[in-house]
Write a protein that holds these residues in place. Structure first.
Motif, mmCIF file in Angstrom:
data_model
loop_
_atom_site.group_PDB
_atom_site.id
_atom_site.type_symbol
_atom_site.label_atom_id
_atom_site.label_comp_id
_atom_site.label_asym_id
_atom_site.label_seq_id
_atom_site.Cartn_x
_atom_site.Cartn_y
_atom_site.Cartn_z
ATOM 1 N N PRO A 37 37.736 37.886 39.941
ATOM 2 C CA PRO A 37 37.285 39.261 39.762
ATOM 3 C C PRO A 37 36.119 39.309 38.766
ATOM 4 O O PRO A 37 35.945 38.380 37.979
ATOM 5 N N PRO A 38 35.359 40.388 38.779
ATOM 6 C CA PRO A 38 34.258 40.511 37.822
ATOM 7 C C PRO A 38 34.762 40.346 36.385
ATOM 8 O O PRO A 38 35.848 40.815 36.035
ATOM 9 N N ASN A 39 33.971 39.658 35.595
ATOM 10 C CA ASN A 39 34.232 39.468 34.159
ATOM 11 C C ASN A 39 35.486 38.650 33.861
ATOM 12 O O ASN A 39 36.046 38.753 32.779
ATOM 13 N N SER A 40 35.949 37.860 34.814
ATOM 14 C CA SER A 40 37.119 37.009 34.595
ATOM 15 C C SER A 40 36.735 35.553 34.819
ATOM 16 O O SER A 40 36.103 35.234 35.828
ATOM 17 N N PRO A 41 37.134 34.658 33.904
ATOM 18 C CA PRO A 41 36.873 33.240 34.140
ATOM 19 C C PRO A 41 37.882 32.611 35.089
ATOM 20 O O PRO A 41 37.721 31.473 35.507
ATOM 21 N N TYR A 42 38.938 33.378 35.439
ATOM 22 C CA TYR A 42 40.023 32.810 36.220
ATOM 23 C C TYR A 42 40.121 33.412 37.610
ATOM 24 O O TYR A 42 39.949 34.612 37.809
ATOM 25 N N SER A 43 40.471 32.550 38.560
ATOM 26 C CA SER A 43 40.671 32.966 39.947
ATOM 27 C C SER A 43 42.141 33.323 40.159
ATOM 28 O O SER A 43 42.999 33.086 39.298
ATOM 29 N N CYS A 44 42.421 33.812 41.343
ATOM 30 C CA CYS A 44 43.814 34.097 41.717
ATOM 31 C C CYS A 44 44.648 32.824 41.642
ATOM 32 O O CYS A 44 45.776 32.841 41.138
ATOM 33 N N MET A 71 44.381 41.765 40.418
ATOM 34 C CA MET A 71 43.257 40.950 40.887
ATOM 35 C C MET A 71 43.067 41.145 42.385
ATOM 36 O O MET A 71 41.935 41.289 42.860
ATOM 37 N N ARG A 72 44.163 41.174 43.120
ATOM 38 C CA ARG A 72 44.068 41.420 44.561
ATOM 39 C C ARG A 72 43.459 42.794 44.830
ATOM 40 O O ARG A 72 42.663 42.951 45.756
ATOM 41 N N GLN A 73 43.847 43.774 44.021
ATOM 42 C CA GLN A 73 43.324 45.129 44.189
ATOM 43 C C GLN A 73 41.820 45.155 43.948
ATOM 44 O O GLN A 73 41.064 45.683 44.755
ATOM 45 N N VAL A 74 41.395 44.580 42.837
ATOM 46 C CA VAL A 74 39.975 44.579 42.464
ATOM 47 C C VAL A 74 39.142 43.829 43.502
ATOM 48 O O VAL A 74 38.031 44.239 43.840
ATOM 49 N N LEU A 75 39.681 42.744 44.022
ATOM 50 C CA LEU A 75 38.966 41.932 45.002
ATOM 51 C C LEU A 75 39.170 42.410 46.445
ATOM 52 O O LEU A 75 38.667 41.788 47.377
ATOM 53 N N ASN A 76 39.933 43.501 46.612
ATOM 54 C CA ASN A 76 40.207 44.057 47.938
ATOM 55 C C ASN A 76 40.867 43.019 48.856
ATOM 56 O O ASN A 76 40.435 42.802 49.982
#
Length: 166
Positions: free
Chosen positions: A40-47, A150-155
């Motif tokens: 997601p934006p501004n996050s260093p981490y993925s799902c 994160m799922r929400q933000v990334l659709n």
């Protein structure tokens, strides 16, 4: 005896999601594997980073309870992949299966009436299984919610199954 049974039932609900939060099964359901490394934006981490962090931490808690020889990873670097690390579909499935397998192992401990939840852990007398279960449940709830957002933000929720944020 009734209090012990009720306590164990509530701990199991807390571990699996319920009352106030979704379950790990729900947040992982129908996850689009082509997006497991999305950040997601501004996050260093993925799902996947979050999932793998959940897996490592839960594994550490379960092993701490049952294995007197267990040595925890170095904190914090041993508890999550490096931000640039990526995985593939097999890695995602492996992380998911190990997480759910360790969750099931912890649930078996909670269900086992021979385990005194409040007795000191023999090899770690300052700790109890009860404390470790609460720690695991709290950690799982926090990061399950984080992964849901994160799922929400990334659709990344399937059409018709969007996560409700309120």
């Amino acid at each position: 005896m009734q209090a012990d049974s009720t306590l164990r039932k509530e701990l199991l609900t807390l571990l699996r999601g319920g009352h106030a939060h979704m379950s790990p099964d729900e947040v992982l359901a129908d996850f689009p594997l082509d997006q497991m490394n999305a950040k997601p934006p501004n996050s260093p981490y993925s799902c996947w980073h979050i999932l793998e962090h959940m897996r490592i931490t839960l594994w550490d808690i379960v092993e701490f309870i049952r294995n007197p020889e267990h040595i925890s990873p170095e904190y914090p670097e041993g508890y999550r992949p490096r931000p640039e690390a990526m995985t593939d579909a097999m890695g995602w499935r492996s992380s998911s299966e190990w997480l759910l397998g360790d969750l099931a192992a912890l649930e078996r401990m909670v269900r086992d009436p021979r385990i005194d939840l409040f007795a000191p852990i023999p090899h770690a007398p300052d700790y109890t299984v009860f404390r470790e279960v609460l720690t695991a449940a709290d950690h799982m709830a926090y990061h399950t919610g984080e992964l849901a957002m994160m799922r929400q933000v990334l659709n990344l929720w399937p059409k018709g199954s969007e996560y409700l944020t309120g």
